[in-house]
Design a protein around this motif. Structure first.
Motif, PDB file in Angstrom:
ATOM      1  N   ASP A 156       0.723  -1.308  -0.186  1.00  0.00           N
ATOM      2  CA  ASP A 156      -0.014   0.165  -0.046  1.00  0.00           C
ATOM      3  C   ASP A 156       0.702   1.384   0.278  1.00  0.00           C
ATOM      4  O   ASP A 156       0.432   1.966   0.577  1.00  0.00           O
ATOM      5  N   ARG A 392      -4.517   5.233   0.870  1.00  0.00           N
ATOM      6  CA  ARG A 392      -4.912   4.218   1.585  1.00  0.00           C
ATOM      7  C   ARG A 392      -5.904   4.174   1.629  1.00  0.00           C
ATOM      8  O   ARG A 392      -6.485   5.244   2.301  1.00  0.00           O
ATOM      9  N   ARG A 437      -5.220   0.261  -1.532  1.00  0.00           N
ATOM     10  CA  ARG A 437      -5.142   1.430  -2.471  1.00  0.00           C
ATOM     11  C   ARG A 437      -6.147   1.473  -3.293  1.00  0.00           C
ATOM     12  O   ARG A 437      -6.736   0.782  -3.931  1.00  0.00           O
TER      13      ARG A 437
END
Length: 499
Positions: A156, A392, A437
């Motif tokens: 992420d 994220r 994400r």
């Protein structure tokens, strides 16, 4: 006296039936005790197979019949999760191998080709790759230091330490990866680039390998590309509302240039692939030139550049223009020659899609003029510029609701939000507070007014102010919808965007 059933742990359980046998024969071991074994059986599995499994396990079988689709999903999940963590595998390898012997006696160029103890290193590399795919890591960093070696995953967008193998294992790990990527294991003075194609439980994964000499040994970075074409969807990438509608309109234009900009790792190429998937390749000749080809798209001609044989972006583009293309995708505009060919292609009746490394939409025009492209050519060829970032997403298991303060309400600029969410951290998200994400986007469509400004060489700030007055949503404004709906946090949005 009661008989107690002894249940094996997941790793020991899966090893009872090899993956190749389970996949070929259609039998998955779900549970095993002294009282019997629970197996999931794919439709059409022969009775002789069950008899063979019963003899191998030495206990009665309790079979559950499932469809082929259900079996394939269960098989992939079970064997991907049962390989054990990379840390535990590294520990096993360090116990199995005589590290002092590895350091002192074995030639580094022959360790994995001739040595009897190469199998543990192979198992360790396989465990690292398996865990990285399972954790949805985008990169693996294997870094040597004076007294230690460190393996880190980028998950992420952020790096995290995974394991610290013994320093003596580093050269063997690098050699194994070089062999897999078909690189020169004897060359340790120069950087090298290669590629590995893997399959993990039937799931194709492409790995780009980069080595770099440092003072303490070679540093290796692996970039993992999940080749699941199902991900190539603009809605799944986070694009919503008017931006999605406008991108569809741009994809229907007969000629012109559409640019996607952003820093390295912001998902530009994936967005271009998703946009290409919205074009009907059966009636349109779509061709690409990339470095490297990241996804295989059916019905699209894809060409990979190779600087070692002078197969550059510019040379490939000139050849593609003789292939009667309707749509051309350029992996990246890096120099003036490539930019000029892209502009000329757009002016001669081709739709050109390309990526560019800039921070926002307006700076893309400045970047191309700095390269040497004439503003009057840009003004007549560019259709739109899309800037993007990846933010994220909050972990839905542990995120915490709270009332926004005055500073956050000011940032929201009157948008309705009585509650916002912030990260906490739990086992599900690796105690980061975030999981996966999504994208935020800024689309600047070039109208007649903007063309005049580009032609007149106005400043980057003037271009941006004009676009905002015409209704363009900035990256931060687009991200606010994710903050209000609890998809991400205000802190995360401020980290990746600017006013």
């Amino acid at each position: 006296m009661e008989q107690t059933a002894t249940i094996l742990n997941e790793r020991q359980l899966i090893r009872k039936i090899p993956y190749t046998f389970a996949k070929a024969k259609g039998v998955l071991l779900a549970n095993l005790s002294v009282e019997g074994a629970e197996v999931q059986v794919r439709k059409g599995t022969a009775a002789a197979t069950l008899a063979e499994v019963r003899r191998a396990l030495g206990v009665p079988l309790h079979a559950t019949l499932i469809s082929t689709e259900e079996f394939d999903k269960a098989l992939a999940l079970a064997y991907a999760q049962a390989d054990g963590s990379a840390a535990s595998m590294v520990g096993d390898v360090e116990q199995d191998m005589d590290l002092s012997q590895l350091v002192n006696d074995l030639p580094p160029t022959e360790d994995l080709l001739d040595a009897e103890n190469d199998a543990p290193v192979i198992r360790m590399i396989n465990a690292l790759l398996t865990q990285a795919v399972r954790d949805n890591a985008s990169d693996i960093h294997i870094e040597p230091f004076e007294t230690r070696s460190v393996v880190r995953f980028r998950v992420d967008g952020t790096l995290k330490d995974v394991v610290e193998p013994h320093r003596a294992l580093h050269a063997a790990m690098v050699s194994r990866l070089k062999i897999m990527a078909e690189l020169d294991i004897a060359e340790k003075r120069l950087p090298q680039d290669g590629r590995i194609t893997l399959r993990l439980a039937g799931r194709p994964v492409d790995v780009r390998v980069s080595t770099l000499p440092t003072g303490h040994g070679e540093r290796v970075v692996l970039r993992l590309l999940d080749k699941d074409a199902g991900r190539l969807n603009l809605e799944r990438l986070g694009m919503k509302g008017t931006t999605l509608i406008q991108i569809d309109e741009l994809m229907r234009q007969p000629h012109g240039i559409v640019l996607v900009t952003g820093p390295t790792g912001s998902g530009k190429t994936t967005t271009l692939y998703a946009a290409l998937s919205r074009i009907d390749a059966t009636v349109t000749n779509v061709m690409t030139v990339e470095d490297p080809v990241e996804y295989d798209l059916d019905g699209i001609g894809q060409t990979q550049v190779n600087p070692r044989i002078d197969m550059t972006f510019a040379r490939a583009l000139r050849a593609i223009l003789r292939q009667d293309p309707d749509v051309i995708m350029i992996g990246e505009i890096r120099d003036l020659e490539t930019a000029q060919i892209a502009v000329q292609a757009s002016l001669t009746g081709h739709l050109v899609l390309a990526t560019l490394h800039t921070n926002d939409t307006a700076s893309s025009v400045t970047r191309l003029t700095d390269m040497g492209v004439e503003p009057f050519l840009l003004s007549s060829s560019i259709l739109g510029i899309l800037a993007q970032r990846l933010v994220r997403c909050l972990c839905t298991v542990c995120r915490e609701a709270y009332e926004p303060g005055p500073a956050e309400l000011a940032l929201l600029e009157g948008a309705p939000a009585t509650m916002l969410y912030r990260p906490i951290g739990c086992q599900s998200c690796g105690h980061t507070g975030y999981h996966r994400r999504t994208g935020i986007y800024e689309l600047m469509r070039v109208d007649d007014g903007l063309r005049r400004l580009i032609h007149d060489r106005v400043s980057e700030q003037s271009l941006r102010e004009y676009a905002l007055k015409q209704g363009m949503h900035s990256l931060r404004e687009d991200g606010m919808r994710l903050v209000i709906t609890g998809v991400t946090s205000m802190e995360e949005l401020l980290r990746v965007s600017r006013d």
